[in-house]
Design a protein around this motif. Structure first.
Motif, PDB file in Angstrom:
ATOM      1  N   THR A 180       0.673  -1.291  -0.002  1.00 25.24           N
ATOM      2  CA  THR A 180       0.010   0.111   0.033  1.00 25.24           C
ATOM      3  C   THR A 180       0.961   1.360   0.016  1.00 25.24           C
ATOM      4  O   THR A 180       0.478   2.249  -0.678  1.00 25.24           O
ATOM      5  N   VAL A 181       1.833   1.204   0.775  1.00 26.96           N
ATOM      6  CA  VAL A 181       2.761   2.640   1.005  1.00 26.96           C
ATOM      7  C   VAL A 181       3.348   2.652  -0.383  1.00 26.96           C
ATOM      8  O   VAL A 181       3.567   3.703  -0.910  1.00 26.96           O
ATOM      9  N   GLY A 182       4.115   1.344  -0.865  1.00 31.09           N
ATOM     10  CA  GLY A 182       4.727   1.537  -2.145  1.00 31.09           C
ATOM     11  C   GLY A 182       3.989   1.952  -3.186  1.00 31.09           C
ATOM     12  O   GLY A 182       4.377   2.718  -4.232  1.00 31.09           O
ATOM     13  N   ALA A 183       2.757   1.476  -3.346  1.00 32.67           N
ATOM     14  CA  ALA A 183       1.912   2.062  -4.644  1.00 32.67           C
ATOM     15  C   ALA A 183       1.498   3.281  -4.274  1.00 32.67           C
ATOM     16  O   ALA A 183       1.424   4.162  -5.460  1.00 32.67           O
ATOM     17  N   THR A 184       1.382   3.750  -3.127  1.00 35.60           N
ATOM     18  CA  THR A 184       0.929   5.303  -2.883  1.00 35.60           C
ATOM     19  C   THR A 184       2.259   6.006  -3.312  1.00 35.60           C
ATOM     20  O   THR A 184       1.976   7.239  -3.980  1.00 35.60           O
ATOM     21  N   ALA A 185       3.421   5.564  -2.717  1.00 34.53           N
ATOM     22  CA  ALA A 185       4.516   6.622  -3.210  1.00 34.53           C
ATOM     23  C   ALA A 185       5.060   6.538  -4.632  1.00 34.53           C
ATOM     24  O   ALA A 185       5.176   7.537  -5.275  1.00 34.53           O
ATOM     25  N   TRP A 186       4.335   5.388  -5.302  1.00 39.65           N
ATOM     26  CA  TRP A 186       4.771   5.172  -6.661  1.00 39.65           C
ATOM     27  C   TRP A 186       3.659   6.180  -7.593  1.00 39.65           C
ATOM     28  O   TRP A 186       4.121   6.696  -8.523  1.00 39.65           O
ATOM     29  N   LEU A 187       2.662   6.163  -7.286  1.00 39.51           N
ATOM     30  CA  LEU A 187       1.512   7.064  -7.809  1.00 39.51           C
ATOM     31  C   LEU A 187       1.866   8.566  -7.622  1.00 39.51           C
ATOM     32  O   LEU A 187       1.884   9.302  -8.700  1.00 39.51           O
ATOM     33  N   ILE A 188       2.302   8.819  -6.420  1.00 42.16           N
ATOM     34  CA  ILE A 188       2.847  10.198  -6.210  1.00 42.16           C
ATOM     35  C   ILE A 188       3.999  10.655  -7.078  1.00 42.16           C
ATOM     36  O   ILE A 188       4.075  11.645  -7.768  1.00 42.16           O
ATOM     37  N   PHE A 189       5.076   9.700  -7.091  1.00 47.37           N
ATOM     38  CA  PHE A 189       6.265   9.688  -7.956  1.00 47.37           C
ATOM     39  C   PHE A 189       5.869  10.165  -9.586  1.00 47.37           C
ATOM     40  O   PHE A 189       6.217  10.829 -10.048  1.00 47.37           O
ATOM     41  N   ASN A 190       5.026   9.258 -10.034  1.00 50.99           N
ATOM     42  CA  ASN A 190       4.752   9.410 -11.116  1.00 50.99           C
ATOM     43  C   ASN A 190       4.034  10.600 -11.682  1.00 50.99           C
ATOM     44  O   ASN A 190       4.126  11.108 -12.685  1.00 50.99           O
ATOM     45  N   LYS A 191       2.941  10.853 -10.630  1.00 51.34           N
ATOM     46  CA  LYS A 191       2.253  12.101 -10.794  1.00 51.34           C
ATOM     47  C   LYS A 191       3.158  13.435 -10.845  1.00 51.34           C
ATOM     48  O   LYS A 191       3.036  14.359 -11.746  1.00 51.34           O
ATOM     49  N   LYS A 192       4.030  13.290  -9.899  1.00 48.95           N
ATOM     50  CA  LYS A 192       4.703  14.509  -9.786  1.00 48.95           C
ATOM     51  C   LYS A 192       6.149  14.742 -10.973  1.00 48.95           C
ATOM     52  O   LYS A 192       6.271  15.749 -11.235  1.00 48.95           O
TER      53      LYS A 192
END
Length: 60
Positions: free
Chosen positions: A43-55
């Motif tokens: 969950t934490v990894g997926a959230t961090a990955w989504l934020i990274f991709n978005k940013k």
């Protein structure tokens, strides 16, 4: 970045598999606790990955 993704993800995956296996075998965690930890890490990894991709990849 694509070449790094191809190398980085298997390293992370196999490292986590080895870590989880060692923790269960040494008795630090039982299988149920490990499942909870794996879910939390995913969950934490997926959230961090989504934020990274978005940013960084899509440049807000």
């Amino acid at each position: 970045m694509e070449k790094q993704d191809g190398v980085l993800f298997p390293i992370i995956r196999y490292s986590l598999i080895g870590l989880g296996t060692n923790l269960v075998q040494s008795g630090v965690l039982n299988a149920g606790q490990l499942e909870t930890v794996v879910g939390a890490v995913m969950t934490v990894g997926a959230t961090a990955w989504l934020i990274f991709n978005k940013k960084y990849k899509h440049k807000w």
